[in-house]
Design a protein around this motif. Structure first.
Motif, PDB file in Angstrom:
ATOM      1  N   GLU A 274       0.829  -1.208   0.000  1.00  0.00           N
ATOM      2  CA  GLU A 274       0.000   0.000   0.000  1.00  0.00           C
ATOM      3  C   GLU A 274       0.865   1.261   0.000  1.00  0.00           C
ATOM      4  O   GLU A 274       0.529   2.253  -0.650  1.00  0.00           O
ATOM      5  N   ARG A 275       1.971   1.197   0.723  1.00  0.00           N
ATOM      6  CA  ARG A 275       2.859   2.361   0.784  1.00  0.00           C
ATOM      7  C   ARG A 275       3.509   2.649  -0.568  1.00  0.00           C
ATOM      8  O   ARG A 275       3.756   3.801  -0.923  1.00  0.00           O
ATOM      9  N   MET A 276       3.774   1.578  -1.333  1.00  0.00           N
ATOM     10  CA  MET A 276       4.415   1.735  -2.632  1.00  0.00           C
ATOM     11  C   MET A 276       3.413   1.911  -3.766  1.00  0.00           C
ATOM     12  O   MET A 276       3.802   2.156  -4.905  1.00  0.00           O
ATOM     13  N   ASP A 277       2.134   1.799  -3.468  1.00  0.00           N
ATOM     14  CA  ASP A 277       1.100   1.853  -4.497  1.00  0.00           C
ATOM     15  C   ASP A 277       0.854   3.293  -4.951  1.00  0.00           C
ATOM     16  O   ASP A 277       0.346   4.117  -4.185  1.00  0.00           O
ATOM     17  N   PRO A 278       1.193   3.634  -6.203  1.00  0.00           N
ATOM     18  CA  PRO A 278       0.994   5.012  -6.674  1.00  0.00           C
ATOM     19  C   PRO A 278      -0.468   5.415  -6.756  1.00  0.00           C
ATOM     20  O   PRO A 278      -0.788   6.609  -6.727  1.00  0.00           O
ATOM     21  N   GLU A 279      -1.393   4.442  -6.836  1.00  0.00           N
ATOM     22  CA  GLU A 279      -2.804   4.769  -6.940  1.00  0.00           C
ATOM     23  C   GLU A 279      -3.329   5.453  -5.680  1.00  0.00           C
ATOM     24  O   GLU A 279      -4.305   6.190  -5.731  1.00  0.00           O
ATOM     25  N   THR A 280      -2.650   5.220  -4.545  1.00  0.00           N
ATOM     26  CA  THR A 280      -3.071   5.827  -3.281  1.00  0.00           C
ATOM     27  C   THR A 280      -2.936   7.347  -3.318  1.00  0.00           C
ATOM     28  O   THR A 280      -3.662   8.068  -2.623  1.00  0.00           O
ATOM     29  N   TYR A 281      -2.005   7.854  -4.163  1.00  0.00           N
ATOM     30  CA  TYR A 281      -1.729   9.287  -4.182  1.00  0.00           C
ATOM     31  C   TYR A 281      -2.621  10.046  -5.164  1.00  0.00           C
ATOM     32  O   TYR A 281      -2.545  11.266  -5.275  1.00  0.00           O
ATOM     33  N   GLY A 282      -3.472   9.321  -5.893  1.00  0.00           N
ATOM     34  CA  GLY A 282      -4.501   9.987  -6.684  1.00  0.00           C
ATOM     35  C   GLY A 282      -4.044  10.665  -7.953  1.00  0.00           C
ATOM     36  O   GLY A 282      -4.657  11.636  -8.393  1.00  0.00           O
ATOM     37  N   GLY A 283      -2.982  10.183  -8.562  1.00  0.00           N
ATOM     38  CA  GLY A 283      -2.568  10.767  -9.829  1.00  0.00           C
ATOM     39  C   GLY A 283      -1.726  12.013  -9.665  1.00  0.00           C
ATOM     40  O   GLY A 283      -1.367  12.423  -8.558  1.00  0.00           O
ATOM     41  N   ALA A 284      -1.414  12.644 -10.793  1.00  0.00           N
ATOM     42  CA  ALA A 284      -0.523  13.801 -10.803  1.00  0.00           C
ATOM     43  C   ALA A 284      -1.281  15.062 -11.200  1.00  0.00           C
ATOM     44  O   ALA A 284      -1.909  15.106 -12.262  1.00  0.00           O
ATOM     45  N   PRO A 285      -1.245  16.091 -10.380  1.00  0.00           N
ATOM     46  CA  PRO A 285      -1.890  17.357 -10.741  1.00  0.00           C
ATOM     47  C   PRO A 285      -1.099  18.081 -11.829  1.00  0.00           C
ATOM     48  O   PRO A 285       0.134  18.069 -11.830  1.00  0.00           O
ATOM     49  N   LEU A 286      -1.825  18.677 -12.769  1.00  0.00           N
ATOM     50  CA  LEU A 286      -1.194  19.513 -13.787  1.00  0.00           C
ATOM     51  C   LEU A 286      -1.234  20.938 -13.262  1.00  0.00           C
ATOM     52  O   LEU A 286      -2.250  21.637 -13.386  1.00  0.00           O
ATOM     53  N   LEU A 287      -0.142  21.354 -12.642  1.00  0.00           N
ATOM     54  CA  LEU A 287      -0.094  22.659 -11.980  1.00  0.00           C
ATOM     55  C   LEU A 287       0.222  23.778 -12.964  1.00  0.00           C
ATOM     56  O   LEU A 287       1.011  23.608 -13.887  1.00  0.00           O
ATOM     57  N   GLY A 288      -0.400  24.918 -12.743  1.00  0.00           N
ATOM     58  CA  GLY A 288      -0.127  26.097 -13.561  1.00  0.00           C
ATOM     59  C   GLY A 288      -1.220  26.433 -14.549  1.00  0.00           C
ATOM     60  O   GLY A 288      -1.219  27.527 -15.119  1.00  0.00           O
ATOM     61  N   ILE A 289      -2.177  25.528 -14.775  1.00  0.00           N
ATOM     62  CA  ILE A 289      -3.275  25.842 -15.681  1.00  0.00           C
ATOM     63  C   ILE A 289      -4.361  26.606 -14.929  1.00  0.00           C
ATOM     64  O   ILE A 289      -4.472  26.510 -13.709  1.00  0.00           O
ATOM     65  N   ASN A 290      -5.158  27.348 -15.679  1.00  0.00           N
ATOM     66  CA  ASN A 290      -6.237  28.128 -15.075  1.00  0.00           C
ATOM     67  C   ASN A 290      -7.466  27.237 -14.891  1.00  0.00           C
ATOM     68  O   ASN A 290      -8.512  27.416 -15.513  1.00  0.00           O
ATOM     69  N   GLY A 291      -7.313  26.252 -14.035  1.00  0.00           N
ATOM     70  CA  GLY A 291      -8.351  25.273 -13.772  1.00  0.00           C
ATOM     71  C   GLY A 291      -7.781  24.196 -12.877  1.00  0.00           C
ATOM     72  O   GLY A 291      -6.694  24.356 -12.311  1.00  0.00           O
ATOM     73  N   VAL A 292      -8.493  23.092 -12.771  1.00  0.00           N
ATOM     74  CA  VAL A 292      -8.047  21.971 -11.947  1.00  0.00           C
ATOM     75  C   VAL A 292      -8.058  20.719 -12.811  1.00  0.00           C
ATOM     76  O   VAL A 292      -9.090  20.374 -13.394  1.00  0.00           O
ATOM     77  N   CYS A 293      -6.908  20.052 -12.907  1.00  0.00           N
ATOM     78  CA  CYS A 293      -6.800  18.875 -13.760  1.00  0.00           C
ATOM     79  C   CYS A 293      -5.881  17.854 -13.106  1.00  0.00           C
ATOM     80  O   CYS A 293      -4.727  18.158 -12.795  1.00  0.00           O
ATOM     81  N   ILE A 294      -6.394  16.634 -12.932  1.00  0.00           N
ATOM     82  CA  ILE A 294      -5.613  15.548 -12.368  1.00  0.00           C
ATOM     83  C   ILE A 294      -5.413  14.481 -13.447  1.00  0.00           C
ATOM     84  O   ILE A 294      -6.386  14.018 -14.051  1.00  0.00           O
TER      85      ILE A 294
END
Length: 339
Positions: A274-294
């Motif tokens: 579970e600690r190594m599972d990347p799915e726990t962290y919910g993906g990667a945010p695309l920072l810097g856009i004028n909105g919210v995108c994961i």
């Protein structure tokens, strides 16, 4: 809180995407509307497999799908009615507050950048991947949005990553490190050497250069690099994690005694997984856009979509974009010539 989800994006769409969305809608009461975007017949077929589907789930039809192996720029321009384009359109029009996709990463980035544009003062958006370490989670930025970068871009990435670490991960004074081939100040290529003094004078909690192995010690909250290096590091880390899991399984099943030992260590091994599972962290945010995108991994299952919706909600709740604009504005003010 209204979140649009690309129901057709990813290797296991739409089944796993719909399952994750239903899970998120049931568990997260803050989500008042969860919009599944894509082929309505395929989506409704999957929804029919779930009992008591929350009323907060809606279906928005999109007749086209961008495949994982399609050229991103061309696909975004040609497939105007794709689930990715329509998902971003919903955010642009204000009908949704955030977008979540496990689809073609380049297409999601391209559509978001083209339609939503960047925040005030931001030159280019960047992908912030959240990775487990020996200690607290670490943000790797940029993890693939910009294969080429300059020192000013890397400094902005550091600022955006720091704001995310502070607001979402709860680090009061995030420690920033510059990824290099050595910890000494003099190490690195031209880009690293030119970026170092900018970060040192940025007002961020900059610790200096960090090497690849040092990044996972849990002492650095934000590791900064260009998207080419970041994507290589990210995929290498994922590959090593999968390899370790394979090696452990292979070794623990070699004979009955080891199988017994594995049973005794079952809970510990489960916690490690579970600690190594990347799915726990919910993906990667695309920072810097004028909105919210994961953006989640192409192989995302329901668990990843569930957590991606959760992270999108956190982003909205903490008004992350406002914090990024304020910090970027400070940099511009600091660089203004004296009167």
């Amino acid at each position: 809180m209204r979140i649009a989800v690309d129901a057709m994006g990813g290797d296991f769409a739409p089944a796993e995407i719909v399952a994750g969305a239903v899970w998120a809608a049931r568990d997260n009461r803050a989500v008042t509307k969860l919009i599944l975007v894509g082929n309505q017949d395929a989506i409704r077929k999957e929804l029919a497999k779930h009992k008591a589907v929350p009323s907060s789930i809606e279906v928005f039809h999109a007749s086209e799908t961008i495949a994982m192996d399609e050229a991103p720029a061309q696909a975004v321009m040609k497939k105007r009615d794709s689930s990715i384009n329509r998902m971003i359109d919903l955010v642009k029009s204000g009908e949704a507050d955030a977008a979540v996709s496990a689809g073609n990463t380049g297409a999601v980035m391209g559509a978001a950048h083209l339609k939503l544009r960047t925040l005030e003062g931001v030159i280019r958006p960047a992908i912030a991947a959240i990775l487990p370490t020996k200690g607290r989670p670490m943000i790797l930025i940029d993890a693939g949005a910009n294969t080429d970068a300059d020192p000013l871009l890397l400094r902005q990435f550091a600022v955006m990553g720091s704001v995310y670490s502070r607001e979402i991960l709860g680090q009061k004074s995030p420690v920033v490190g510059l990824l290099s081939n050595g910890g000494e100040d003099s190490k690195g290529n031209k880009l690293v050497k030119e970026t170092f003094p900018l970060l040192a004078a940025s007002g961020l909690n900059f610790r200096g250069n960090v090497e690849g192995h040092d990044a996972f010690e849990g002492k650095t909250d934000v590791v900064v690099c260009d998207g080419f290096v970041g994507n290589v590091l990210l995929k290498t880390a994922e590959s090593v994690a999968h390899a370790i899991g394979h090696w452990l399984k292979d070794e623990f099943t070699r004979n009955p005694i080891r199988i017994l030992g594995a049973l005794l260590l079952k809970n510990a091994l489960k916690s490690l997984k579970e600690r190594m599972d990347p799915e726990t962290y919910g993906g990667a945010p695309l920072l810097g856009i004028n909105g919210v995108c994961i953006i989640t991994h192409g192989s995302s299952r329901a668990k990843a979509i569930y957590h991606a919706v959760r992270v999108a909600g956190d982003w909205i709740g903490h008004d992350l974009n406002k914090g990024i604009v304020e910090e970027i504005r400070k940099l511009s003010t600091d660089e203004s010539p004296a009167p």
